[in-house]
Design an enzyme around this catalytic site. Structure first.
Site, short mmCIF file in Angstrom:
data_model
loop_
_atom_site.label_atom_id
_atom_site.label_comp_id
_atom_site.label_asym_id
_atom_site.label_seq_id
_atom_site.Cartn_x
_atom_site.Cartn_y
_atom_site.Cartn_z
N GLU A 1 0.87 -1.19 0.00
CA GLU A 1 0.00 0.00 0.00
C GLU A 1 0.90 1.23 0.00
OE1 GLU A 1 -3.51 0.83 -0.06
OE2 GLU A 1 -2.49 2.75 -0.13
N ASP B 1 -8.51 1.75 -7.63
CA ASP B 1 -9.05 3.03 -8.13
C ASP B 1 -9.54 2.85 -9.56
OD1 ASP B 1 -8.30 4.65 -5.80
OD2 ASP B 1 -6.26 4.16 -6.40
N LYS C 1 -12.79 8.44 -15.77
CA LYS C 1 -12.70 9.29 -16.97
C LYS C 1 -11.80 8.64 -18.02
CE LYS C 1 -13.54 13.63 -14.67
NZ LYS C 1 -12.91 14.64 -13.84
N ASP D 1 -16.49 -2.18 -7.98
CA ASP D 1 -17.91 -1.78 -8.00
C ASP D 1 -18.17 -0.87 -9.20
OD1 ASP D 1 -16.53 0.45 -7.19
OD2 ASP D 1 -17.98 1.05 -5.64
N THR E 1 -15.28 -4.30 2.53
CA THR E 1 -14.38 -3.20 2.91
C THR E 1 -15.13 -1.87 2.87
OG1 THR E 1 -13.68 -2.73 0.66
CG2 THR E 1 -12.41 -4.40 1.87
C1 LIG Z 1 -10.05 2.55 -3.85
S1 LIG Z 1 -8.89 2.12 -2.66
C2 LIG Z 1 -9.39 0.48 -2.17
C3 LIG Z 1 -8.81 0.07 -0.86
C4 LIG Z 1 -9.19 -1.33 -0.37
N1 LIG Z 1 -8.75 -2.36 -1.28
C5 LIG Z 1 -10.68 -1.44 -0.10
O1 LIG Z 1 -11.36 -2.24 -0.77
O2 LIG Z 1 -11.17 -0.73 0.80
C6 LIG Z 1 -7.44 1.81 -3.62
C7 LIG Z 1 -6.16 1.72 -2.78
O3 LIG Z 1 -5.06 1.34 -3.61
C8 LIG Z 1 -3.92 2.08 -3.20
N2 LIG Z 1 -3.01 2.12 -4.35
C9 LIG Z 1 -3.24 2.73 -5.54
N3 LIG Z 1 -2.22 2.52 -6.38
C10 LIG Z 1 -1.32 1.74 -5.72
C11 LIG Z 1 -0.05 1.21 -6.05
N4 LIG Z 1 0.50 1.43 -7.26
N5 LIG Z 1 0.60 0.48 -5.14
C12 LIG Z 1 0.04 0.25 -3.91
N6 LIG Z 1 -1.16 0.75 -3.53
C13 LIG Z 1 -1.83 1.48 -4.42
C14 LIG Z 1 -4.46 3.41 -2.76
O4 LIG Z 1 -3.59 4.08 -1.88
C15 LIG Z 1 -5.78 3.00 -2.09
O5 LIG Z 1 -5.59 2.75 -0.71
#
Ligand SMILES: C[S@@+](CC[C@H](N)C(=O)[O-])C[C@H]1O[C@@H](n2cnc3c(N)ncnc32)[C@H](O)[C@@H]1O
Length: 210
Positions: free
Chosen positions: A65, A115, A119, A151, A188
């Site tokens: 993370e 994420d 867009k 989602d 989550t």
């Molecule tokens: C939308 S959140 C989802 C978090 C978790 N999986 C949940 O379901 O609650 C996406 C997470 O991926 C992390 N993230 C995005 N790109 C990443 C990367 N290249 N390496 C590690 N973490 C990453 C972000 O910091 C964020 O905490």
């Protein structure tokens, strides 16, 4: 970062954190034992990682993370649950996979609610890309499983097409599309947010061919 997360970084990171670097991560040394390894990319605040680690003491869980407060939150939860089977790296998951994870070393890789970058001009920022899927397939043991959930339907379709095009992976869905929600996948914060917004959820599972 909260005061508690700051304390977690100072007091818990030395035993549960793996420092950033270039060298390959030796799982047996990092966890102090040999056991099947599940790696979760982008664990957010660690809800799923902690729930899985609590339910499966015989497996090792490695979280990647980039967001330090999320790492602090996970460390606090590991302390509260007295977990000894979780380790964490605070770095870019693609870099870590490329340079620090041995080929054919993972039993399972989880990518839950990455994420979605809805867009069109941001689609290139999505973590799921052909090169990423090939990389993941190389890191899984034969028979190892890639699990994804989102989602955001257009991202689900992109995941399905991208993983489906990887010759080293086989879709576990009987229909060739999505799988039922695995009982093992905890709900989550991001999934709850999606539910509040009325979003559906799509689960995918692909195994690495032998
Ligand atoms: C939308 S959140 C989802 C978090 C978790 N999986 C949940 O379901 O609650 C996406 C997470 O991926 C992390 N993230 C995005 N790109 C990443 C990367 N290249 N390496 C590690 N973490 C990453 C972000 O910091 C964020 O905490």
């Amino acid at each position: 970062m909260t005061v508690a997360q700051d304390r977690a970084w100072r007091e818990l990171w030395p035993s549960l954190g793996i420092e950033n670097g270039a060298e390959s991560i030796d799982f047996a040394a990092a966890f102090g034992r040999d056991a099947p390894v599940t790696l979760e990319i982008g664990f957010g605040n660690g809800e799923s990682l902690v729930a899985l680690a609590c339910a499966n003491h015989d497996r090792n869980y490695l979280g990647l993370e980039v967001h330090p407060p999320g790492v602090g939150h996970l460390l606090l939860r590991c302390e509260a649950e007295q977990l000894h089977n979780v380790r964490v790296v605070c770095d870019d998951a693609v870099q870590v996979l490329q340079h620090r994870i041995a080929d054919e070393s993972l039993d399972e890789l989880l990518l839950y609610f990455p994420d979605p970058w809805p867009k069109k001009r941001h689609h290139k920022r999505r973590i799921v890309q052909p090169a990423f899927v090939e990389l993941v397939a190389r890191k899984l043991k034969p028979g190892g499983i890639l699990r994804m959930a989102t989602d955001w339907q257009p991202y689900a379709e992109h995941m399905l097409a991208t993983a489906g095009a990887c010759a080293a992976l086989q879709n576990q869905a009987a229909t060739g599309a999505y799988v039922d929600r695995p009982d093992s996948r905890p709900v989550t914060r991001f999934e709850k947010r999606g539910q509040r917004l009325g979003h559906g959820v799509w689960d995918l599972a692909f195994s690495r061919r032998g």
